[in-house]
Design a protein around this motif. Structure first.
Motif, short mmCIF file in Angstrom:
data_model
loop_
_atom_site.label_atom_id
_atom_site.label_comp_id
_atom_site.label_asym_id
_atom_site.label_seq_id
_atom_site.Cartn_x
_atom_site.Cartn_y
_atom_site.Cartn_z
N SER A 86 0.84 -1.19 0.00
CA SER A 86 0.00 0.00 0.00
C SER A 86 0.88 1.25 0.00
N GLY A 87 1.96 1.21 0.77
CA GLY A 87 2.91 2.31 0.76
C GLY A 87 3.58 2.48 -0.58
N ARG A 161 -2.04 10.59 -3.17
CA ARG A 161 -1.09 9.67 -2.53
C ARG A 161 -1.47 9.38 -1.08
N PHE A 165 -1.24 6.31 1.73
CA PHE A 165 -0.42 6.47 2.93
C PHE A 165 -1.26 6.37 4.21
N VAL A 168 -1.72 2.91 5.50
CA VAL A 168 -0.46 2.38 6.05
C VAL A 168 -0.33 2.73 7.53
#
Length: 481
Positions: A86-87, A161, A165, A168
């Motif tokens: 995911s990051g 983005r 993030f 995460v």
């Protein structure tokens, strides 16, 4: 529940909330992703399809792996993989990197989700305590789906983005809590069932795993790509999927340690619960897709406005753990699920006269009823699909259920897209788009009615009086109420 049990449930609810919010946040961020990475419409669709492909294709394998290799181990390891990729998606500067990251994230979720569900069903004994835990769990999942659209709109307004993030950060907190709170051995593992040693003693069904995973990958691929490819290609991939599935059945019948015990599919309640799961998510995601297109493409609403408008569906996250348990206790699973499907069908039908300049109050009844219908059906379906299943096969039952949820979502999106494209035609006017949206909205209505009809079969069988010559014992699963 003890404090430790509440802690375990909190971790697992956090994980399913994470999965739901990860999926729904991405939906409202897609236009921003396309603009930043210069992706085509076909390439952008693969950002969604890659996750669905990984999730749906590997779900059965993930469910059985949890039973064989240890549920805690599979859950925590795959949560770590989820965090990593995911990051990576948030750092992507090329479209293909984002697509690859989404595929691996989907595979990680395919292993993590049934493992988490089976930890619940083996930690809490069958009955009111398990039902309560599953309904709280379902409320967390529903909350993730619903709130993700709102949160995703806010994050996408800053940068797309952050849609990658933010999960995460949440997942790291869940992982740390899970390492501390999830017991090292669930009930069946303490008795040697589903423990890591089981896989070594009985052998791992590699041929079965290969054929069923290939069949599911091809089937999901066929459904996802059907609106965009020639019919001959769809028929070819569908036939290949059917051939692999037939090979899988033959292998499982002959295997000494089958990946999927085929006898589990003889349970009518389990099969009906899984069909209900497909129609529930197919109708819900199909409706959501059309609504987002209508609000953003036709009305010109921003991602934040769209998220705020759809946030009311999040009422299901409140009702699922509060109202639904009381209704299940009073009326039984089957009647509550049936009522949920009827409310969903009504909600989608009320949206059919969609106008080019509808005010928000005209949309509100549909959005409220959608949240209520989802709250009534989602949790009880989870109970129905796992009740009466042996503890050593809870991971398998969870894998079947989540495969149905994911495949239903893919099928619903594919059908809605195909109908929308066909009805819109070559015209690009607002009237043409509106005609396409109205036609596509028929798909969720029909899917919800099919789900209601399937559940009604269980209600009718339950109501059928037993004859003196043969008295049938009621089936164990809660789909019969």
């Amino acid at each position: 529940m003890s404090g430790r049990e509440w802690g375990v449930l909190f971790v697992l609810c956090g994980a399913i909330f994470l999965e739901g919010i990860d999926i729904s946040m991405l939906g409202v961020a897609l236009p921003s992703i396309r603009a930043d990475l210069d992706m085509s419409t076909a390439g952008l669709s693969w950002v969604v399809s890659a996750y669905v492909l990984g999730y749906g294709g590997f779900m059965l394998l993930g469910g059985r792996a949890a039973d064989l290799w240890g549920r805690r181990r599979v859950f925590l390891v795959c949560l770590g993989v989820f965090i990593l990729f995911s990051g990576l998606g948030g750092l992507a500067t090329e479209g293909w990197v984002l697509i690859a990251a989404r595929f691996v994230t989907g595979v990680a979720a395919a292993f993590m989700t049934p493992a988490g569900l089976s930890i619940i069903t083996t930690t809490f004994a069958e009955g009111p305590r398990r039902n309560k835990a599953l309904l709280v769990y379902a409320g967390a999942a529903a909350g993730g789906f619903s709130l993700g659209m709102f949160v995703g709109g806010l994050l996408a307004a800053v940068s797309w983005r952050w849609v990658f993030f933010a999960p995460v950060i949440l997942a790291v907190a869940i992982l740390l809590a899970g390492i501390r709170l999830i017991p090292r051995a669930t009930a069946p593992e303490r008795h040697g069932e589903g423990a890591p040693g089981t896989a070594r003693r009985g052998g791992f069904d590699l041929a079965g795993a290969t054929t069923v995973t290939g069949a599911m990958l091809l089937l999901v691929f066929t459904v996802v790509r059907a609106p965009d490819v020639a019919p001959a290609w769809t028929v070819t991939t569908l036939a290949a999927s059917a051939a692999l599935l037939a090979a899988f059945v033959v292998i499982e019948r002959r295997s000494a340690a089958p990946l999927v015990r085929l006898g589990i599919l003889r349970s009518g309640p389990l099969v009906r619960a899984n069909i209900g799961a497909m129609t529930l998510t197919g109708s819900f995601f199909g409706f959501q897709f059309v609504t987002v297109l209508y609000l953003q493409e036709l009305r010109g609403w921003s991602t934040v406005q769209t998220g705020l408008a759809l946030m009311v569906i999040g009422i299901d996250s409140v009702l699922a753990p509060t109202l639904t348990p009381r209704l299940v206790e009073r009326w039984g699973n089957a009647r509550v699920i049936f009522g949920g499907f009827l409310l969903a069908a009504l909600a989608y039908a009320l949206f059919l006269p969609l106008g080019a300049d509808w005010a928000y109050p005209l949309m509100l009844p549909t959005l409220l009823l959608t949240g209520l219908g989802f709250a009534l059906a989602y949790g009880p379906l989870t109970i129905a699909a796992t009740d009466g299943v042996d503890e050593a096969e809870q991971g398998l039952a969870g894998g079947l259920l989540n495969t149905s949820f994911q495949f239903g979502a893919a099928l619903g999106l594919a059908l809605v897209t195909a109908v929308n494209v066909a009805a819109t035609g070559a015209g690009g006017t607002a009237a043409d788009r509106l005609d396409g949206y109205r036609a596509a909205l028929l798909v969720p209505v029909v899917a919800a009615l099919v789900g209601a009809a399937v559940v009604a079969i269980g209600l009718r069988r339950r109501a059928r009086p037993a004859t003196p010559a043969r008295v049938e014992a009621p089936e164990p699963a809660a789909i019969h109420g």
